[in-house]
Design a protein around this motif. Structure first.
Motif, mmCIF file in Angstrom:
data_model
loop_
_atom_site.group_PDB
_atom_site.id
_atom_site.type_symbol
_atom_site.label_atom_id
_atom_site.label_comp_id
_atom_site.label_asym_id
_atom_site.label_seq_id
_atom_site.Cartn_x
_atom_site.Cartn_y
_atom_site.Cartn_z
ATOM 1 N N THR A 28 0.821 -1.203 0.000
ATOM 2 C CA THR A 28 0.000 0.000 0.000
ATOM 3 C C THR A 28 0.861 1.261 0.000
ATOM 4 O O THR A 28 2.059 1.210 0.269
ATOM 5 C CB THR A 28 -0.910 0.028 1.240
ATOM 6 O OG1 THR A 28 -0.079 0.050 2.421
ATOM 7 C CG2 THR A 28 -1.807 -1.190 1.288
ATOM 8 N N ALA A 29 0.230 2.390 -0.293
ATOM 9 C CA ALA A 29 0.889 3.704 -0.272
ATOM 10 C C ALA A 29 2.171 3.684 -1.088
ATOM 11 O O ALA A 29 3.211 4.168 -0.649
ATOM 12 C CB ALA A 29 1.154 4.144 1.167
ATOM 13 N N ARG A 30 2.080 3.164 -2.286
ATOM 14 C CA ARG A 30 3.244 3.025 -3.145
ATOM 15 C C ARG A 30 3.258 4.112 -4.225
ATOM 16 O O ARG A 30 2.262 4.740 -4.531
ATOM 17 C CB ARG A 30 3.254 1.638 -3.797
ATOM 18 C CG ARG A 30 3.428 0.478 -2.825
ATOM 19 C CD ARG A 30 4.831 0.454 -2.245
ATOM 20 N NE ARG A 30 5.830 0.244 -3.274
ATOM 21 C CZ ARG A 30 6.285 -0.961 -3.648
ATOM 22 N NH1 ARG A 30 5.849 -2.051 -3.052
ATOM 23 N NH2 ARG A 30 7.215 -1.062 -4.590
ATOM 24 N N GLY A 31 4.435 4.285 -4.825
ATOM 25 C CA GLY A 31 4.574 5.178 -5.959
ATOM 26 C C GLY A 31 4.715 6.649 -5.619
ATOM 27 O O GLY A 31 4.538 7.506 -6.499
ATOM 28 N N VAL A 32 5.067 6.963 -4.378
ATOM 29 C CA VAL A 32 5.151 8.367 -3.975
ATOM 30 C C VAL A 32 6.401 9.035 -4.540
ATOM 31 O O VAL A 32 6.349 10.158 -5.050
ATOM 32 C CB VAL A 32 5.131 8.492 -2.442
ATOM 33 C CG1 VAL A 32 5.173 9.961 -2.020
ATOM 34 C CG2 VAL A 32 3.892 7.815 -1.864
ATOM 35 N N ARG A 33 7.544 8.361 -4.464
ATOM 36 C CA ARG A 33 8.811 8.945 -4.912
ATOM 37 C C ARG A 33 9.410 8.030 -5.975
ATOM 38 O O ARG A 33 9.609 6.831 -5.743
ATOM 39 C CB ARG A 33 9.788 9.097 -3.734
ATOM 40 C CG ARG A 33 9.201 9.830 -2.551
ATOM 41 C CD ARG A 33 10.117 9.788 -1.345
ATOM 42 N NE ARG A 33 11.185 10.783 -1.439
ATOM 43 C CZ ARG A 33 12.150 10.910 -0.509
ATOM 44 N NH1 ARG A 33 12.187 10.080 0.531
ATOM 45 N NH2 ARG A 33 13.064 11.845 -0.638
ATOM 46 N N LYS A 34 9.706 8.610 -7.130
ATOM 47 C CA LYS A 34 10.217 7.819 -8.237
ATOM 48 C C LYS A 34 11.440 8.475 -8.861
ATOM 49 O O LYS A 34 11.525 9.699 -8.954
ATOM 50 C CB LYS A 34 9.139 7.641 -9.318
ATOM 51 C CG LYS A 34 7.945 6.816 -8.888
ATOM 52 C CD LYS A 34 6.957 6.668 -10.042
ATOM 53 C CE LYS A 34 5.761 5.821 -9.649
ATOM 54 N NZ LYS A 34 4.801 5.678 -10.777
ATOM 55 N N SER A 35 12.352 7.649 -9.321
ATOM 56 C CA SER A 35 13.495 8.112 -10.086
ATOM 57 C C SER A 35 13.018 8.649 -11.433
ATOM 58 O O SER A 35 11.975 8.212 -11.954
ATOM 59 C CB SER A 35 14.461 6.943 -10.300
ATOM 60 O OG SER A 35 15.321 7.174 -11.395
ATOM 61 N N GLU A 45 10.149 -0.708 -1.899
ATOM 62 C CA GLU A 45 9.982 0.670 -1.432
ATOM 63 C C GLU A 45 10.778 0.903 -0.157
ATOM 64 O O GLU A 45 10.730 0.096 0.775
ATOM 65 C CB GLU A 45 8.497 0.964 -1.181
ATOM 66 C CG GLU A 45 8.208 2.384 -0.761
ATOM 67 C CD GLU A 45 8.071 2.547 0.756
ATOM 68 O OE1 GLU A 45 7.813 3.677 1.210
ATOM 69 O OE2 GLU A 45 8.235 1.538 1.484
ATOM 70 N N VAL A 46 11.558 1.978 -0.149
ATOM 71 C CA VAL A 46 12.313 2.401 1.023
ATOM 72 C C VAL A 46 12.197 3.913 1.137
ATOM 73 O O VAL A 46 12.486 4.628 0.162
ATOM 74 C CB VAL A 46 13.800 1.982 0.930
ATOM 75 C CG1 VAL A 46 14.610 2.647 2.023
ATOM 76 C CG2 VAL A 46 13.945 0.468 1.025
ATOM 77 N N ALA A 47 11.756 4.398 2.291
ATOM 78 C CA ALA A 47 11.606 5.835 2.528
ATOM 79 C C ALA A 47 10.751 6.490 1.447
ATOM 80 O O ALA A 47 10.965 7.640 1.084
ATOM 81 C CB ALA A 47 12.973 6.514 2.609
#
Length: 451
Positions: A57-64, A79-81
């Motif tokens: 859950t709560a994925r995809g917030v920060r992406k390269s 996912e990390v941080a």
């Protein structure tokens, strides 16, 4: 009790990372994020805690900037941080998903191929999730000299591996410090440790004329590692990459494709290679340029391969092998401490431990049986008795067996006495014979790094 002591002393009495506000990222106060993630975490409390289990859950917030390119190449993300990071790459036709196991997982062969590509050819990692902290100002050098165990008052372009210590000699941060100019430094840390290290630096700036800035989002980082890494980069840059022109432990700007990158010659896998810091607006171009030039010899690699490679080299990982409870000398990092440079935080504890002797040592182990795997927390058995647990573990594909790190009590003992014992690692109730070493089992003289 611990919180009261923390408030009184200004530092926790022992490792309290699970309740430390610095473990959270600023965006994680978002209420929708919290509702989704907390619900999942609570729901998994009594589920099987499989190794490498990823949150859903709560994925995809920060992406390269190259996230979609990696996904198109088969990347399976963890996912990390908040960062979406490629952990391994699925092959064409293979399901790009985790199937959890207590034994060899479904991505075992994928990781092996990525690991061996780094050892034998060249691999490319996207490490944009690195924390990047700029320390700048007239007193920037003095601030870092006061906090770092190593001497960071070096020439412009030099990279220093160092720890920031507390007054007990415990490790508060494990970083590299690159001098960008007379008054500007770049501190690079793991993405999970960014807020912790920012807080530590800002807390100790005091009245000094220095500014601490989180610059993490401004640069993507592509890590090119392996014995053919120099050949690959020579195909995309006219700059000198020779040992004489670009020695280990230095950083400088190079042309790369049609853009520019700041290349750092360092390694966390134990091979010849460079970390390429690229402005985010040029990241896709640089990535495409590297992939096109690499062709079939270049392997896209994930974080699982990075971890298994660093384990073969016995490189420490903050939060597992080293924490604020672990003395820098007992962690085997005395080479990164320069006690004669003058005063710095933790110096007295370093000198005291040097005089008193070590009470334990961080030891590397390799299982003699090539079949079992190690994750962490397996029991360390010395001469028939359990004396500790592994702080981290992975499979050493180049070494031909599972590898782990863990602390062994050794008060009053020499290094030879520690290594002279008989060791086993207890895995699910079965004790497996293991060899022990205080030097990296893979390339102990670091000849490949300076090739």
């Amino acid at each position: 009790m611990a919180l009261a002591q923390w408030m009184e002393d200004g530092e926790p009495p022992f490792d309290l990372w699970e309740v430390d506000i610095r473990r959270a990222q600023p965006f994680q106060r978002n209420r929708r994020y919290l509702r989704e993630r907390v619900s999942e975490t609570l729901g998994l409390l009594y589920a099987d805690h499989f190794p490498y289990r990823q949150v859903a859950t709560a994925r995809g917030v920060r992406k390269s900037p190259v996230h979609d390119r990696l996904a198109a190449k088969g990347a399976v993300f963890g996912e990390v941080a908040g960062w979406e990071r490629a952990n391994w790459f699925a092959k064409p036709g293979q399901e790009p998903a985790y199937r959890y196991s207590w034994h060899r997982p479904n991505w075992w062969e994928n990781q092996r191929e990525e690991h061996m590509a780094v050892r034998e050819r060249v691999g490319l990692f996207d490490m944009t999730s690195f924390g990047k902290i700029r320390v700048e100002g007239r007193d920037a050098c003095a601030v870092l000299q006061r906090l770092c165990g190593a001497d960071v008052d070096v020439a412009v372009g030099r990279i220093v591996y160092t720890q920031m210590l507390n007054r007990r000699g415990g490790i508060e941060a494990d970083v590299t410090v690159t001098r960008l100019s007379e008054t500007a430094f770049l501190v690079v840390t793991a993405g999970t440790n960014l807020q912790r290290d920012l807080a530590w630096l800002r807390r100790h700036v005091g009245d000094a004329f220095a500014v601490v800035t989180d610059a993490s989002a401004g640069e993507a980082v592509f890590v090119v590692m392996g014995p053919e890494s120099r050949d690959l980069l020579r195909a995309v840059t006219p700059d000198d990459l020779s040992n004489e022109g670009f020695p280990f432990g230095t950083a400088r700007e190079i042309e790369l494709g049609l853009g520019l990158a700041r290349a750092h010659r360092v390694t966390y896998v134990g091979e010849l290679g460079w970390e390429l810091y690229v402005p985010t607006d040029q990241a896709q171009h640089v990535f495409d340029t590297l992939v096109e030039a690499g062709g079939d010899r270049l392997k896209l690699c994930g974080l699982h391969a990075l971890d298994s490679c660093r384990m073969e080299k016995a490189f420490r990982h903050f939060g597992h092998d080293i924490t604020d409870e672990d003395h820098v000398l007992e962690a085997g990092l005395g080479f990164a401490v320069k006690a004669d440079k003058g005063e710095f935080l933790g110096r007295d504890a370093v000198l005291r431990k040097h005089n008193e002797g070590l009470s334990r040592r961080l030891v590397q182990f390799r299982l003699r049986d090539p079949e079992p795997i190690l994750v962490h927390n397996e029991g360390i058995v010395r001469n028939g008795e359990i004396v500790g647990i592994l702080t981290s573990g992975a499979y050493g594909h180049a070494l031909g067996g599972a590898v782990g790190l863990g602390y062994v009590p050794c008060a009053g003992e020499s290094a030879a006495e520690v290594l002279g014992s008989s060791y086993e690692i207890e895995i699910a109730g079965t004790r497996v014979p293991a060899e022990a070493s205080l030097r990296p089992m893979y390339d102990p003289k670091a000849e490949r790094v300076r090739a």
